[in-house]
Write a protein that holds these residues in place. Structure first.
Motif, PDB file in Angstrom:
ATOM      1  N   TYR A  42     -62.383  81.373  30.081  1.00 60.50           N
ATOM      2  CA  TYR A  42     -62.172  82.217  28.911  1.00 60.50           C
ATOM      3  C   TYR A  42     -60.839  82.943  28.928  1.00 60.50           C
ATOM      4  O   TYR A  42     -60.469  83.571  27.943  1.00 60.50           O
ATOM      5  N   ASP A  51     -58.202  82.310  26.103  1.00 57.89           N
ATOM      6  CA  ASP A  51     -58.802  82.706  24.837  1.00 57.89           C
ATOM      7  C   ASP A  51     -58.815  84.227  24.687  1.00 57.89           C
ATOM      8  O   ASP A  51     -58.481  84.772  23.638  1.00 57.89           O
ATOM      9  N   ILE A  64     -71.666  92.116   7.107  1.00 59.15           N
ATOM     10  CA  ILE A  64     -72.532  90.945   7.256  1.00 59.15           C
ATOM     11  C   ILE A  64     -73.326  90.705   5.968  1.00 59.15           C
ATOM     12  O   ILE A  64     -73.458  89.578   5.500  1.00 59.15           O
ATOM     13  N   LEU A 104     -68.090  84.690   8.021  1.00 56.85           N
ATOM     14  CA  LEU A 104     -68.748  85.206   9.220  1.00 56.85           C
ATOM     15  C   LEU A 104     -68.755  84.200  10.359  1.00 56.85           C
ATOM     16  O   LEU A 104     -68.779  84.583  11.523  1.00 56.85           O
ATOM     17  N   THR A 105     -68.789  82.922  10.033  1.00 62.57           N
ATOM     18  CA  THR A 105     -68.980  81.958  11.117  1.00 62.57           C
ATOM     19  C   THR A 105     -67.777  81.055  11.351  1.00 62.57           C
ATOM     20  O   THR A 105     -67.730  80.347  12.339  1.00 62.57           O
ATOM     21  N   ASP A 106     -66.803  81.064  10.457  1.00 69.81           N
ATOM     22  CA  ASP A 106     -65.637  80.227  10.671  1.00 69.81           C
ATOM     23  C   ASP A 106     -64.634  80.991  11.538  1.00 69.81           C
ATOM     24  O   ASP A 106     -64.131  82.037  11.128  1.00 69.81           O
ATOM     25  N   PRO A 107     -64.328  80.479  12.729  1.00 73.08           N
ATOM     26  CA  PRO A 107     -63.438  81.235  13.615  1.00 73.08           C
ATOM     27  C   PRO A 107     -62.071  81.519  12.996  1.00 73.08           C
ATOM     28  O   PRO A 107     -61.427  82.500  13.332  1.00 73.08           O
ATOM     29  N   GLN A 133     -69.577  89.684  16.200  1.00 78.77           N
ATOM     30  CA  GLN A 133     -69.490  88.456  16.983  1.00 78.77           C
ATOM     31  C   GLN A 133     -70.737  87.599  16.795  1.00 78.77           C
ATOM     32  O   GLN A 133     -71.842  88.105  16.707  1.00 78.77           O
ATOM     33  N   ASN A 134     -70.537  86.280  16.744  1.00 79.73           N
ATOM     34  CA  ASN A 134     -71.668  85.364  16.851  1.00 79.73           C
ATOM     35  C   ASN A 134     -71.169  84.100  17.532  1.00 79.73           C
ATOM     36  O   ASN A 134     -69.960  83.899  17.652  1.00 79.73           O
ATOM     37  N   PRO A 135     -72.092  83.252  17.989  1.00 75.96           N
ATOM     38  CA  PRO A 135     -71.648  82.114  18.809  1.00 75.96           C
ATOM     39  C   PRO A 135     -70.622  81.235  18.098  1.00 75.96           C
ATOM     40  O   PRO A 135     -69.802  80.588  18.749  1.00 75.96           O
ATOM     41  N   LEU A 136     -70.645  81.220  16.765  1.00 77.95           N
ATOM     42  CA  LEU A 136     -69.731  80.331  16.061  1.00 77.95           C
ATOM     43  C   LEU A 136     -68.309  80.872  15.982  1.00 77.95           C
ATOM     44  O   LEU A 136     -67.352  80.112  15.973  1.00 77.95           O
ATOM     45  N   MET A 157     -67.059  82.949  18.214  1.00 83.20           N
ATOM     46  CA  MET A 157     -66.682  83.404  19.554  1.00 83.20           C
ATOM     47  C   MET A 157     -65.276  83.008  19.957  1.00 83.20           C
ATOM     48  O   MET A 157     -64.570  83.765  20.602  1.00 83.20           O
ATOM     49  N   GLU A 158     -64.860  81.806  19.589  1.00 85.36           N
ATOM     50  CA  GLU A 158     -63.563  81.365  20.090  1.00 85.36           C
ATOM     51  C   GLU A 158     -62.427  82.220  19.539  1.00 85.36           C
ATOM     52  O   GLU A 158     -61.357  82.256  20.140  1.00 85.36           O
TER      53      GLU A 158
END
Lengths: 324, 540
Positions: A91, A94, A153, A178-181, A265-268, A270-271
């Motif tokens: 990590y 990143d 959100i 929300l989910t697109d890095p 933050q959400n898993p999608l 994260m990057e």
């Protein structure tokens, strides 16, 4: 000023050493003479001593395998092991990139907007409208971070978010904020502007109120336009305030609003949302790896410090203002 | 003019800082030297603690108890705990933290050096039991159990497997479990919305992943909630955590991180070929909008609202009527486990029989460990289990026949739910407490739904179920390595799962993903747990 009893700059080394005890005595006398000033500064001084410098003693656990029951000094010394682990971590890059890019992005957008806004407010003459606009822009500042994240959100929810519906209504196909890095940083920065810009104008408005009306009158007589007066009178007045605030902003740059990032933050995403502060929180408080997270946090502080000194140097070279 | 006084101040500050550092150092020393001196209490039995019968102590004593709390009532006001205080002469003061932030709070308490006397419902993981037991923060309980816990000792003697499961590699017991031999679930299972099934005239529930896909497709297109809008969400989830384990079983994996298969081989799930099957299927559901596109951004509340709004066809819940906020009913059937392309499927990771976590522990600073052990032991007796499950007699229930322990529920005041009242009577609501689940506790109280629930589990899940892993303990060294590895791996796996499912990362990236996992040390996980599993198998 002339009477200050210090050795002069060109005094030779041994001389100043022999004078040291004497100087100390005089210093104490000076302190005694101005004791009121020291009483004034004492609360702030002790605050930093107890809450900022005192806890630094604990930094040593970054170099140890800290075990609470063994205490700071009893835990095993491992040197730079935890730092190596962090630098080798998947990590690492990143984290560095996200932390720096969010910071610079926030600074690039979030710093000038309050200035522009303050200059605009300053031009509004009618009392009611001015107060209305100011109140509207200040209001979001008082929303707590948790509520703010909840609002973001809800507003941006792909299925029933109000902002998403508005975009669809005007014919734009909305991205997954929300989910697109790729959108995380923009979402973070713009929502920050919405929340903080109005409040940020206050200090500039205070500086602008200090402009001598005589200057404006003279400029008007000379036939200067509104924009020319803005450029040659208002902006130069607030430049010292701007530089100081810029340095202060840079100093706290890597301490990005940790709670807000964590809440969004959400898993999608994260990057692009994984930053040093949330990483420290997760490895330290959630996974209980105290030494490792202290090492990461210490690294963060060192980078912060380097940035602050660099910017301060740059500003000092280019203008006359600087922190030290 | 400005610079010189400032220089002064700097010197002053520097010297004061130096001094304070010295002071802090010596302070730290004192702290560490003091710590071990508190340990004496453990082995020195207090003669005033009676070995059997109540009260436990003749003179009232006070203990601090730390526990998670779901916020239904203050623990001080709970009838069960008041009754317990009267019975035992042990007064408790409570340190509660909300259950969602409890794990963080627990870590902070362990790091702070000031411990509560007892931990209740604290979900101490195997890692925590080993770590803090090894650091002597938690008292070893095996001698106390022999001398001061007759009920628990009897259970452990009758069920040597339970003793094996709670004993660490060096032979100590640091925490007590919740014993529930009839338990099947330790996660919420998945349920079908019965109204949708009826509307689509489904006679037989889907048995394979293909049939399941077809059903979801029909939900999407045929408007089963009959409101004229295409607002149906076939499958709802929050970050996949609620359905992951249930669904991974369709591809033959018992658990989401590691598990032992029937032959005793330990696997690290996220790099199994079967896991790719799970990802591929979920990706298909996502691509066709059958899996809620809010999955990765919504909160539990948002999802619950959609279920309640009759929009969702398949959802997770402990009891299927709960999300609809209605009285218990038989309307919504349990999701049958699905067969996939994997030969050995489906499987289900069953509850390991006693809670795998430590629900009760005594800290080293507790001055009365014997009394604390007797207090905890009461939870393992029939009377104690009843008191803590349903509250004292006359609050929620009464005996119809005391000799056979048959009971009936008392009428519930207008506008209230029985379960909510239970939450104000006893702390054992929404948390896993220490204690035991006995059939006689519920005698006469089982309603139609309870029978339905049991039947659904026994026919649909139990035949395929096996605990994913016995409760194996790691040595402190193994534990340190696992913690470091998993704290690196888990976020990566979670991130990649989301990307594969949503198609941000195509499934052709699978090999690259597995290579990265291996680079991050994933193979060590299975190796370490294999060693621990074999060690567990070889102990008697």
């Amino acid at each position: 000023m002339q009477s200050t009893p210090y050795p002069t700059q060109n005094a030779s080394q041994p001389e100043s050493e022999t004078q040291l005890p004497k100087t100390t005595g005089r210093q104490w006398r000076r302190i005694a003479r101005n004791w009121e000033l020291y009483v004034f500064i004492a609360p702030a001084f002790f605050y930093f001593l107890i809450f900022a410098y005192g806890p630094m003693y604990g930094i040593q656990i970054a170099f140890r395998n800290y075990v609470p029951t063994l205490g700071f000094l009893g835990s095993k010394w491992v040197g730079f092991d935890h730092f190596t682990r962090f630098f080798d971590s998947y990590y690492f890059w990143d984290l560095i990139w996200n932390t720096l890019s969010i910071s610079f992005y926030e600074l690039a957008i979030g710093f000038p907007i309050p200035i522009i806004l303050a200059l605009a407010f300053n031009e509004i003459k009618t009392g009611f409208f001015k107060k209305l606009v100011q109140t509207v822009t200040y209001a979001p500042h008082f929303i707590s971070v948790v509520v703010m994240a909840g609002m973001i959100i809800t507003f941006l929810s792909p299925s029933n978010g109000i902002l998403i519906h508005m975009l669809e209504w005007v014919g734009i196909n909305p991205p997954d904020f929300l989910t697109d890095p790729r959108w995380f940083k923009t979402m973070y920065v713009l929502s920050g502007v919405w929340q903080g810009a109005g409040w940020g104008t206050i200090i500039y408005l205070a500086a602008l109120s200090g402009v001598d009306p005589g200057l404006h009158e003279a400029a008007i007589i000379d036939g200067a336009s509104r924009f020319q007066r803005l450029r040659h009178i208002n902006i130069p007045t607030i430049i010292p305030t701007m530089t100081i605030l810029l340095i202060l902003n840079v100093g706290s740059m890597l301490n990005i609003g940790f709670e807000k990032v964590l809440l969004l933050q959400n898993p999608l995403n994260m990057e692009s949302s994984n930053i040093i502060a949330t990483f420290v929180y997760k490895s330290g408080l959630v996974d209980a790896q105290y030494s490792f997270s202290t090492a990461v946090g210490l690294f963060n502080s060192v980078v912060n410090c380097v940035l602050l000194i660099t910017i301060n140097q740059i500003v000092r070279r280019t203008s006359q203002n600087s922190l030290w | 003019m400005m610079t010189k006084p400032r220089k002064n101040l700097h010197k002053l500050m520097a010297s004061v800082i130096g001094l304070s550092l010295l002071a802090a150092c010596s302070g730290g020393n004192a702290g560490t030297n003091n710590a071990p001196s508190n340990e004496g209490g453990a082995t020195d039995p207090k003669s005033t603690v009676s070995k059997e019968g109540m009260p436990i102590v003749p003179e009232p004593i006070t203990m601090t108890l730390m526990a998670p709390d779901v916020g239904h009532a203050k623990w001080e006001d709970m009838a069960s705990l008041k009754e317990m205080e009267k019975l035992t002469n042990i007064k408790l003061t409570f340190q509660n933290a909300p259950s969602e932030s409890f794990p963080t709070k627990k870590n902070l308490v362990f790091a702070s050096g000031t411990y509560p006397d007892i931990f209740y419902g604290a979900d101490l993981t195997a890692a925590e039991q080993v770590t803090y037991g090894d650091q002597k923060v938690l008292l070893p309980l095996e001698d106390l159990i022999d001398n001061y816990a007759p009920n628990l000792k009897k259970i452990l003697d009758e069920n040597p497997n339970i003793r094996k499961n709670i004993t660490t590699p060096d032979g100590h017991i640091f925490a007590l479990p919740f014993i529930n031999s009839t338990a099947v679930l330790y996660r919420n299972p998945m349920w079908y919305n019965g109204a949708f099934l009826k509307a689509l005239n489904i006679k037989e529930l889907p048995k394979t992943t293909e049939e399941f896909y077809t059903y979801l497709k029909r939900v999407k297109t045929e408007d089963p909630n009959k409101n004229g809008k295409a607002d149906e969400i076939p499958l709802a989830s929050v970050k996949l955590t609620d359905l992951r384990m249930y669904f991974m079983g369709f591809w033959g994996m018992y658990n989401e991180v590691y598990y032992a298969d029937k032959a005793g081989k330990v696997h690290y799930s996220p790099q199994e070929e079967a896991y790719k099957g799970y990802l591929t299927f979920m990706n298909k559901l996502w691509a066709e909008d059958l899996l809620d596109h809010d999955t990765f951004s919504q909160t539990d509340e948002q999802k619950a609202a959609k279920v309640k709004n009759n929009q969702v066809a398949v959802f997770d819940a402990f009891h299927p009527y709960m999300p609809f906020q209605v009285e218990p009913n038989r309307d919504n059937p349990l999701m049958t486990l699905l067969k996939s392309e994997v030969a050995e499927s489906p499987v289900y990771g069953k509850h390991p029989g006693q809670s795998s976590y430590g629900q009760f522990a005594i800290s080293k600073t507790n001055p009365n460990p014997e009394a604390a052990m007797r207090w905890a032991d009461y939870m393992y007796s029939p009377e104690g289990a009843l008191l803590f499950d349903l509250g004292p007699e006359g609050t929620l229930w009464k005996y119809t026949d005391k000799a056979t322990k048959t009971k009936e529920f008392l009428p519930v005041p207008e506008g209230k739910k029985r379960d909510e009242i239970r939450g104000t009577l006893t702390p054992n609501y929404g948390i896993v407490p220490p204690g035991i689940n006995l059939a006689e506790t519920k005698k006469g109280l089982e309603n139609d739904f309870d029978l339905f629930f049991k039947e659904e589990l026994n026919t649909k899940i139990v035949p395929f179920a096996k605990p994913p892993m016995p409760n194996v303990f790691l040595t402190p060294e193994e534990q340190t390595e696992i913690t470091a590895l998993l704290s690196d791996l888990n976020p990566y796996v979670e991130q990649m799962e989301a990307k594969f499912v949503t198609g941000q990362e195509p499934l052709s990236g699978w090999d690259k993903y597995v290579a990265q996992l291996k680079k991050m040390g994933s193979e060590r996980i299975a190796e370490i747990y294999q060693v621990a599993y074999d060690r567990w198998n070889s102990t008697k």
